[in-house]
Enzyme design. Structure first.
Site, PDB file in Angstrom:
ATOM      1  N   GLY A  30       0.790  -1.230   0.000  1.00 52.89           N
ATOM      2  CA  GLY A  30       0.000   0.000   0.000  1.00 52.89           C
ATOM      3  C   GLY A  30       0.817   1.271   0.000  1.00 52.89           C
ATOM      4  N   GLU A  34       4.884  -5.763   1.517  1.00 46.79           N
ATOM      5  CA  GLU A  34       4.365  -6.257   0.236  1.00 46.79           C
ATOM      6  C   GLU A  34       4.063  -5.120  -0.735  1.00 46.79           C
ATOM      7  OE1 GLU A  34       0.752  -8.198   1.500  1.00 46.79           O
ATOM      8  OE2 GLU A  34       1.806 -10.002   2.148  1.00 46.79           O
ATOM      9  N   PRO A  35       5.058  -4.326  -1.108  1.00 44.59           N
ATOM     10  CA  PRO A  35       4.747  -3.217  -2.025  1.00 44.59           C
ATOM     11  C   PRO A  35       4.467  -3.704  -3.441  1.00 44.59           C
ATOM     12  CG  PRO A  35       7.123  -3.338  -1.647  1.00 44.59           C
ATOM     13  CD  PRO A  35       6.489  -4.393  -0.771  1.00 44.59           C
ATOM     14  N   ARG A  87       2.370  -1.215  -6.126  1.00 42.74           N
ATOM     15  CA  ARG A  87       2.302   0.062  -6.835  1.00 42.74           C
ATOM     16  C   ARG A  87       3.612   0.845  -6.772  1.00 42.74           C
ATOM     17  NH1 ARG A  87      -2.160   2.883  -7.094  1.00 42.74           N
ATOM     18  NH2 ARG A  87      -3.105   1.571  -5.506  1.00 42.74           N
ATOM     19  N   ARG A 109      -8.439   3.085 -13.623  1.00 44.08           N
ATOM     20  CA  ARG A 109      -8.199   3.836 -12.385  1.00 44.08           C
ATOM     21  C   ARG A 109      -8.897   5.208 -12.357  1.00 44.08           C
ATOM     22  NH1 ARG A 109      -3.946   5.514 -10.574  1.00 44.08           N
ATOM     23  NH2 ARG A 109      -4.311   4.943  -8.414  1.00 44.08           N
ATOM     24  N   CYS A 169     -17.944   2.992 -25.237  1.00 41.48           N
ATOM     25  CA  CYS A 169     -19.291   3.541 -25.303  1.00 41.48           C
ATOM     26  C   CYS A 169     -19.867   3.730 -23.898  1.00 41.48           C
ATOM     27  CB  CYS A 169     -20.164   2.605 -26.141  1.00 41.48           C
ATOM     28  SG  CYS A 169     -21.674   3.395 -26.638  1.00 41.48           S
ATOM     29  N   GLU A 170     -19.300   4.674 -23.175  1.00 40.95           N
ATOM     30  CA  GLU A 170     -19.725   5.025 -21.808  1.00 40.95           C
ATOM     31  C   GLU A 170     -19.411   6.503 -21.591  1.00 40.95           C
ATOM     32  OE1 GLU A 170     -20.932   3.171 -19.141  1.00 40.95           O
ATOM     33  OE2 GLU A 170     -20.893   1.264 -20.211  1.00 40.95           O
ATOM     34  N   TYR A 183      -1.609  -1.474 -11.791  1.00 42.75           N
ATOM     35  CA  TYR A 183      -3.068  -1.507 -11.903  1.00 42.75           C
ATOM     36  C   TYR A 183      -3.559  -0.884 -13.215  1.00 42.75           C
ATOM     37  CZ  TYR A 183      -2.285  -2.650  -7.061  1.00 42.75           C
ATOM     38  OH  TYR A 183      -1.822  -3.239  -5.918  1.00 42.75           O
TER      39      TYR A 183
HETATM   40  C1  LIG Z   1      -2.732  -8.136   0.684  1.00 41.35           C
HETATM   41  C2  LIG Z   1      -2.157  -7.104  -0.203  1.00 41.35           C
HETATM   42  N1  LIG Z   1      -0.828  -6.893  -0.165  1.00 41.35           N
HETATM   43  C3  LIG Z   1      -0.249  -5.963  -0.958  1.00 41.35           C
HETATM   44  C4  LIG Z   1      -0.995  -5.186  -1.830  1.00 41.35           C
HETATM   45  C5  LIG Z   1      -0.279  -4.195  -2.703  1.00 41.35           C
HETATM   46  O1  LIG Z   1      -0.739  -2.900  -2.593  1.00 41.35           O
HETATM   47  P1  LIG Z   1       0.056  -1.737  -3.328  1.00 41.35           P
HETATM   48  O2  LIG Z   1       0.149  -2.087  -4.759  1.00 41.35           O
HETATM   49  O3  LIG Z   1      -0.741  -0.518  -3.084  1.00 41.35           O
HETATM   50  O4  LIG Z   1       1.411  -1.657  -2.685  1.00 41.35           O
HETATM   51  C6  LIG Z   1      -2.375  -5.363  -1.883  1.00 41.35           C
HETATM   52  C7  LIG Z   1      -3.201  -4.541  -2.789  1.00 41.35           C
HETATM   53  O5  LIG Z   1      -4.382  -4.554  -2.835  1.00 41.35           O
HETATM   54  C8  LIG Z   1      -2.973  -6.354  -1.050  1.00 41.35           C
HETATM   55  O6  LIG Z   1      -4.288  -6.584  -1.092  1.00 41.35           O
END
Ligand SMILES: Cc1ncc(COP(=O)(O)O)c(C=O)c1O
Length: 391
Positions: A231, A269-270, A272, A308, A340-341, A370
């Site tokens: 996140g 767990e990055p 994005r 997005r 078409c939206e 994403y």
């Molecule tokens: C469990 C979990 N870990 C990691 C992520 C990665 O998030 P981000 O891409 O924002 O770092 C997500 C995204 O939804 C997630 O659900």
């Protein structure tokens, strides 16, 4: 949707080093392009700045599961964070060993869960039902995804912790589970996991969530690892501000030391953060419609390829690379897609070159995360092809 605030890419940015006309000539449009050097540089930054030890860094596949992006991260020593059997299989195909893959999925079938376990991948159970199923099937070690009661994100749809969230077990559910299933279950739990949301700037949010789950360690005494999720935010408006990984590492260290848990392994767990600025959605202008109060620029892509903006009100910088250096134009337009939206709007307030015309190349920046992974073939227009380069 807010008005787009344009801060053009810096002079040294990779997007200025690419022969876009050549790429369009070779591959056509629409097209996603990923720069592997940027992927590498972003991942290196995470590895350098997240100084907590012992630690693991798992890349979140859902942001961008392109095999070459994954290959780059595999050789750098990252692991893989997955949310589906498909992602697990992709990670294995690319070469991640099962012990470097983690799986955390909500509302999936028992069959999927057991198949992931059979593949040797460690699972963070997302519910009481999942935990019971895995325990009953004799899975020897597992993690628990906890909803810490704290959430954050760039949009309400990306907040995954706190009241009302579908994700995870509540701490009281985790305690009840240990009581109901006894020590045989509790001793199998080696990891506690949470993920507060996506697009989080404040490391304090992770620390608050961490404090909330620590009491569970009184019951789950075999826990060796705390996974604080992903996140970490990216600065879509300017590409300048950076998430404070070292602040996060120091903060986590402080909280764990204070609780007498200094030796625990910590995982992040990055997704994005690593890939967003490494990708561009390349398109061509198909229409320029002058209305009384606006200029509408249509392109050969849309919300089916980049959802997005419409899903999250997200903003992406837009540039016309062949008009480089002319960013002072007064006229601004609405960039729309070919779906078409009425909601098929890619960006508001885009600065336009004075002689913009059909066929001009458009770059929608910071779409490495994403973008393609959320694309669909709505209107029976296939998702864009993806091409990898080293700029
Ligand atoms: C469990 C979990 N870990 C990691 C992520 C990665 O998030 P981000 O891409 O924002 O770092 C997500 C995204 O939804 C997630 O659900």
């Amino acid at each position: 949707m807010e008005k787009t605030v344009i801060q053009p890419p810096r002079p040294g940015d990779w997007v200025w080093r690419v022969d876009w006309e050549g790429i369009v000539g070779e591959h056509g449009t629409p097209l996603y392009i990923y720069d592997l050097n940027t992927v590498k540089e972003r991942a290196r930054r995470v590895l350098l700045e997240f100084t907590y030890r012992p630690r693991r860094v798992l890349y979140s596949l859902k942001a961008n599961p392109h095999p070459q992006v994954l290959g780059e991260l595999l050789v750098m020593g990252l692991g893989a964070e997955t949310v589906s059997l498909g992602e697990v299989k992709r990670a294995l195909e690319v070469g991640f060993p099962p012990e470097r893959i983690s799986y955390t999925a909500c509302c999936v079938s028992g069959e999927e869960l057991l198949e992931v376990a059979r593949l040797g991948v460690s699972i963070n159970a997302d519910s009481v039902g999942q935990a019971r199923l895995l325990h009953g099937a004799g899975v020897e070690t597992l993690g628990l995804r906890i909803n810490p009661g704290v959430g954050s994100g760039h949009h309400r749809y990306t907040v995954t912790g706190g009241p009302g969230s579908k994700f995870g077990l509540l701490p009281q559910e985790a305690l009840r589970l240990a009581r109901d299933l006894g020590g045989g279950f509790a001793s199998r739990v080696r990891r506690l996991h949470f993920h507060v949301g996506s697009g989080v700037w404040d490391p304090g949010v992770y620390l608050e969530a961490l404090r909330k789950i620590l009491p569970l360690l009184d019951v789950y005494v075999e826990v060796e690892e705390i996974d604080v999720g992903g996140g970490m935010a990216y600065d879509y408006l300017a590409g300048l501000r950076e998430f404070d990984y070292s602040g996060l590492a120091l903060g986590i260290g402080g909280v764990l030391e204070e609780a007498g848990l200094g030796g625990l392994r910590v995982t992040i767990e990055p997704g994005r953060y690593i890939v967003a600025p490494a990708g561009v959605l390349l398109a061509r202008v198909t229409e320029v419609k002058r209305r009384e109060d606006s200029l509408i620029v249509g392109v050969d892509t849309g919300m089916n390829h980049l959802i997005r903006p419409v899903l999250y009100g997200a903003m992406h910088r837009v540039v016309f690379p062949l008009h480089r250096g002319r960013l002072e134009w007064e006229e601004r337009g609405l960039l729309v897609g070919n779906v078409c939206e009425s909601g098929d709007i890619l960006a508001h307030g885009v600065p336009l070159p004075p002689n913009l015309g059909v066929g001009d190349i458009v770059l929608i920046l910071d779409t490495g995360a994403y973008g393609a992974s959320m694309a669909s073939s709505y209107n029976i227009r296939p998702p864009p092809r993806e091409v990898v380069i080293r700029a």
